[in-house]
Design an enzyme around this catalytic site. Structure first.
Site, PDB file in Angstrom:
ATOM      1  CB  ALA A 233      -0.940  -0.002   1.214  1.00 49.56           C
ATOM      2  N   GLY A 236      -0.514   4.988   0.233  1.00 50.49           N
ATOM      3  CA  GLY A 236      -1.937   4.748   0.035  1.00 50.49           C
ATOM      4  C   GLY A 236      -2.671   5.426  -1.089  1.00 50.49           C
ATOM      5  CE  LYS A 238      -1.108   2.059  -8.308  1.00 48.94           C
ATOM      6  NZ  LYS A 238       0.044   2.809  -7.751  1.00 48.94           N
ATOM      7  CB  CYS A 354       4.993   2.662 -12.025  1.00 46.78           C
ATOM      8  SG  CYS A 354       6.218   2.611 -10.698  1.00 46.78           S
TER       9      CYS A 354
END
Length: 404
Positions: A233, A236, A238, A354
């Site tokens: 996470a 956070g 997303k 990414c």
């Protein structure tokens, strides 16, 4: 443009910290912008954009300036002079710019721009890797796109408001935005602005999050009332998006190795009005085993090279090393193997990075499906986002379903 001594000195000091001390550009820029409260928005813009610009084109400018690492202060001034000359900025009568060979700088730029590794300003090994994984044509286009300045993109928090409302509020503050087709919660700033100072941000009406990153939560296909686990996470971004798509209903477990990041998430969740998030520090394999077979949805936003977000983090080009990529592929395989066990039969999982490298993306998923854990899953679909096609960050996401 007229160069101001205090602004340029701040840029020089910042570049020394980034290039020689290994500091992260975003942290250095943040610190630099707090240096003088009297600076106006144009001053702050000059400092931030000039630092990022020179970091982005470091290899090209250093080659033209004929300086090598480690850079001393005079070297940085020479690199700055190259930047100024290529931008058409008149050099002031300062001792640092004495005997600056302006015609030679322009000639060297034309000459070096014929070679991709100089033109796009990247290390040799990275250029070779990109060609190997993506092919010369796509890699060349992607590199060019990754060297553009990243846009500022907001994700509207639908727990509190709508995109039209945020658009109107910002318009009243002379901050113009526009929506993008296919990105339901996104607003793109027409011009860069410090949106963090707005009351709308402080009230949790939006977060800053790239448009490609915003696709991931939708890809996971969450519904209100589900049990969802975000296994990596971080702070956070997303996780908060998942909470809004779940309408604050159900349980959203946000896991990370670092408690400091989860503390940031708690603060952001409070501001966002996201109350179904339960942060948990991963303290070892037991933390994962407790959740085996219990989640309707699992997000694995895996650690990666970050080669899809170089436009946002241009200093990553110089910090990354070839061995890091080799190591991170092993970590990704382990994370997929371990965290996939959290998905319950009939549940779904998204593996996301990414990165734009197939070896971190499609090939990882393909390999996982041949493992003992992976044989329990069916590949549903994937999506690869390249910067040169989308205009946003490079991203990859794959949706897998656990067999019943």
């Amino acid at each position: 443009m007229r160069l101001h001594r205090n602004l340029v000195f701040t840029v020089i000091d910042s570049l020394l910290a980034i290039f020689n001390d290994g500091e992260y550009a975003d942290k250095v820029v943040s610190r630099a912008l707090k240096k003088d409260k009297r600076w106006g928005s144009n001053d702050r813009k000059f400092v931030a954009e000039t630092i990022y610009e020179i970091v982005r084109w470091r290899r090209l400018y250093a080659e033209i300036a004929e300086v090598k690492e480690p850079y001393d202060r005079d070297n940085i001034w020479r690199i700055f002079a190259v930047w100024a000359v290529l931008r058409g900025i008149k050099l002031p009568d300062w001792k640092y710019f004495e005997n600056t060979p302006e015609r030679k700088i322009k000639g060297r730029f034309d000459e070096l721009s014929k070679t991709r590794k100089f033109k796009e300003s990247i290390p040799d090994w990275m250029d070779e890797l990109g060609i190997k994984e993506l092919g010369e044509e796509i890699w060349t286009k992607e590199l060019s796109a990754q060297n553009q300045q990243a846009e500022v993109i907001l994700r509207v928090n639908t727990l509190k408001t709508t995109r039209d409302v945020v658009h109107s509020i910002l318009m009243d503050l002379d901050i113009e935005t526009h929506a993008v087709e296919g990105y339901d919660d996104a607003l793109v700033l027409n011009e860069r602005a410090n949106v963090f100072m707005t009351q709308a941000f402080k009230d949790g009406m939006f977060e800053v999050q790239d448009a490609s990153s915003q696709l991931v939560a939708y890809f996971l296909d969450v519904k209100p009332g589900m049990r969802v686990v975000d296994t990596c996470a971080g702070a956070g971004g997303k996780t908060l998006h998942l909470a809004s798509l779940m309408e604050n209903k159900g349980q959203l477990i946000a896991m990370d190795l670092y408690e400091s990041k989860l503390k940031q998430l708690k603060l952001r969740a409070k501001r966002n009005g996201a109350f179904n998030i339960e942060p948990r520090v991963i303290e070892g394999s037991k933390s994962i085993k407790k959740l085996h077979g219990t989640a309707d949805r699992v997000l694995i936003d895996a650690p990666c090279s970050g080669l899809g977000v170089m436009k946002r983090n241009p200093d990553s080009k110089w910090k990354l090393q070839p061995e890091f990529i080799d190591n991170i592929r092993k970590v990704q395989a382990e994370v997929l193997e371990n965290y996939s066990k959290i998905v319950k039969p009939g549940g779904k999982m998204v593996y996301a990075t990414c990165s734009i490298l197939p070896s971190e993306n499609e090939e990882q998923v393909k390999h996982f499906l041949t493992t003992e854990s992976g044989k329990n899953f069916t590949f549903v679909k994937d999506k690869k986002v390249l910067a040169y096609e989308s205009g946003f960050d490079g991203f990859y996401m794959a949706l897998l379903e656990r067999k019943k």
